[in-house]
Design an enzyme around this catalytic site. Sequence first.
Site, PDB file in Angstrom:
ATOM      1  N   ARG A 185     -24.668  16.111  23.309  1.00 58.55           N
ATOM      2  CA  ARG A 185     -23.665  17.174  23.517  1.00 58.55           C
ATOM      3  C   ARG A 185     -23.467  17.846  22.172  1.00 58.55           C
ATOM      4  NH1 ARG A 185     -18.071  16.910  26.765  1.00 58.55           N
ATOM      5  NH2 ARG A 185     -19.646  17.170  28.380  1.00 58.55           N
ATOM      6  N   GLN A 220     -23.991  18.870  34.743  1.00 62.93           N
ATOM      7  CA  GLN A 220     -22.793  19.185  35.522  1.00 62.93           C
ATOM      8  C   GLN A 220     -23.177  19.901  36.817  1.00 62.93           C
ATOM      9  OE1 GLN A 220     -19.337  18.671  34.729  1.00 62.93           O
ATOM     10  NE2 GLN A 220     -19.241  19.181  36.895  1.00 62.93           N
ATOM     11  N   ASP A 228     -13.380  26.917  35.450  1.00 59.84           N
ATOM     12  CA  ASP A 228     -13.584  26.087  34.243  1.00 59.84           C
ATOM     13  C   ASP A 228     -12.501  26.499  33.252  1.00 59.84           C
ATOM     14  OD1 ASP A 228     -14.681  24.572  32.147  1.00 59.84           O
ATOM     15  OD2 ASP A 228     -16.363  25.933  31.793  1.00 59.84           O
ATOM     16  N   ARG A 271     -21.460  13.070  38.984  1.00 57.49           N
ATOM     17  CA  ARG A 271     -22.141  13.080  37.683  1.00 57.49           C
ATOM     18  C   ARG A 271     -22.979  11.808  37.541  1.00 57.49           C
ATOM     19  NH1 ARG A 271     -20.118  16.142  33.487  1.00 57.49           N
ATOM     20  NH2 ARG A 271     -22.007  15.455  32.435  1.00 57.49           N
ATOM     21  N   CYS A 307     -15.199  21.568  36.752  1.00 59.72           N
ATOM     22  CA  CYS A 307     -16.024  20.555  36.075  1.00 59.72           C
ATOM     23  C   CYS A 307     -15.170  19.493  35.398  1.00 59.72           C
ATOM     24  CB  CYS A 307     -16.929  21.226  35.061  1.00 59.72           C
ATOM     25  SG  CYS A 307     -16.044  22.273  33.894  1.00 59.72           S
ATOM     26  N   HIS A 309     -24.793  23.709  30.833  1.00 61.79           N
ATOM     27  CA  HIS A 309     -24.351  22.339  31.146  1.00 61.79           C
ATOM     28  C   HIS A 309     -25.092  21.899  32.421  1.00 61.79           C
ATOM     29  CE1 HIS A 309     -22.012  18.836  31.057  1.00 61.79           C
ATOM     30  NE2 HIS A 309     -20.814  19.290  31.335  1.00 61.79           N
TER      31      HIS A 309
HETATM   32  N1   CP Z   1     -17.299  17.846  32.855  1.00 62.64           N
HETATM   33  C1   CP Z   1     -17.603  17.206  31.725  1.00 62.64           C
HETATM   34  O1   CP Z   1     -18.663  17.365  31.132  1.00 62.64           O
HETATM   35  O2   CP Z   1     -16.638  16.344  31.307  1.00 62.64           O
HETATM   36  P1   CP Z   1     -16.544  15.683  29.843  1.00 62.64           P
HETATM   37  O3   CP Z   1     -16.328  16.829  28.874  1.00 62.64           O
HETATM   38  O4   CP Z   1     -15.365  14.766  29.907  1.00 62.64           O
HETATM   39  O5   CP Z   1     -17.823  14.971  29.557  1.00 62.64           O
HETATM   40  N1  NVA Z   2     -16.700  24.969  29.382  1.00 60.72           N
HETATM   41  C1  NVA Z   2     -16.167  23.676  29.035  1.00 60.72           C
HETATM   42  C2  NVA Z   2     -16.802  22.619  29.871  1.00 60.72           C
HETATM   43  C3  NVA Z   2     -16.301  21.233  29.628  1.00 60.72           C
HETATM   44  C4  NVA Z   2     -17.018  20.193  30.433  1.00 60.72           C
HETATM   45  C5  NVA Z   2     -16.381  23.416  27.556  1.00 60.72           C
HETATM   46  O1  NVA Z   2     -17.450  23.760  27.047  1.00 60.72           O
HETATM   47  O2  NVA Z   2     -15.472  22.899  26.912  1.00 60.72           O
END
Ligand code: CP
Ligand code: NVA
Length: 320
Positions: free
Chosen positions: A110, A140, A232, A300, A272, A137
Amino acid sequence: MKGRDLLTLADLSASEIHRILATAKTLKSAKNTQSNSAPAAEYRPLTGQTLAMIFEKPSLRTRATFAIGMQQLGGQVVDLAAEHLQMGVRETVPDVARNLERWVDVIMARVFEHATLETLAEHASIPIINGLSDYTHPCQILADLLTMQEHKGDLSARKIAYVGDGYNVANSLLFGAGKLGYHLAVGCPAGYLPPDDIVARAYGLAKESGATLELCTDPIATVQDADVIYTDSWVSMGLEAEAAERERAFPPYQVNSDLLRHAQLDAIVMHCLPAHRGMEITDEVMDGPQSVVFDQAENRLHAQKAVLLELLVGGMPASH
Ligand code: CP
Ligand code: NVA
């Protein structure tokens, strides 16, 4: 897909996406109802394999589900805390890749900048999985496609509506719909629509798949008659400095009971997570009967187990 990376859904074929979803469904139905931690005890195809997880940003779902999923399939996990790794600061991203490939079999990362994933992929011979970047993502959206199928069956005649920020999750929805040929409407405030390169690529995919993609700035037109409403965060991780201006631009795009009235009566509501209750979604909607947000969170696990199987052993043998 053995040995490949998963950086965006645009890199997969429609049949590869369908195969991942089918495997995820099989894994989910085989889940041991007695215990979340020890499902399908006899199925351990990743025994002896290790997943390294890199997080430059916080996570609940991605961290938990990748770790649990890898362990359920017989593998092990090393969680590399960003403060110790200091990728790009303590040592270069290519050097991190060159080290990790000597010890582990797959990396899930990430990152702030999508380019970091591309650099890891370029310099590591093992699969790299995108656990969220500023661009996309994909894991997701694989979980979300499974969730939509569970609730709405065949999605080809359905309308999926996304309202809110045209950022990583919206971008991956565009790639997913573009690949699979779905009807997706995206409604964002002016200045917050998905970037031009994503839109151009998604329209290119839609030409091949027959997908109907609509982008506009009208939240009501976006959700009109929709079967799925997705939103989101208005202030994604890494964009905190823009919070004040974003919180001024986004309120008309809040998913609340007024907005829901324009969709199909049985529309499902998706997010999400993490949700900012009272901002992009109200308590009433998030806790209401149309919300499937925790199904998404559960899925997930199943979707990512399917991804790990694909990338590490080429998928699930037909006998399972
Ligand atoms: N939706 C998602 O990716 O959640 P986290 O940021 O908690 O991993
Ligand atoms: N768009 C959000 C998604 C989190 C899972 C972010 O990037 O923070």
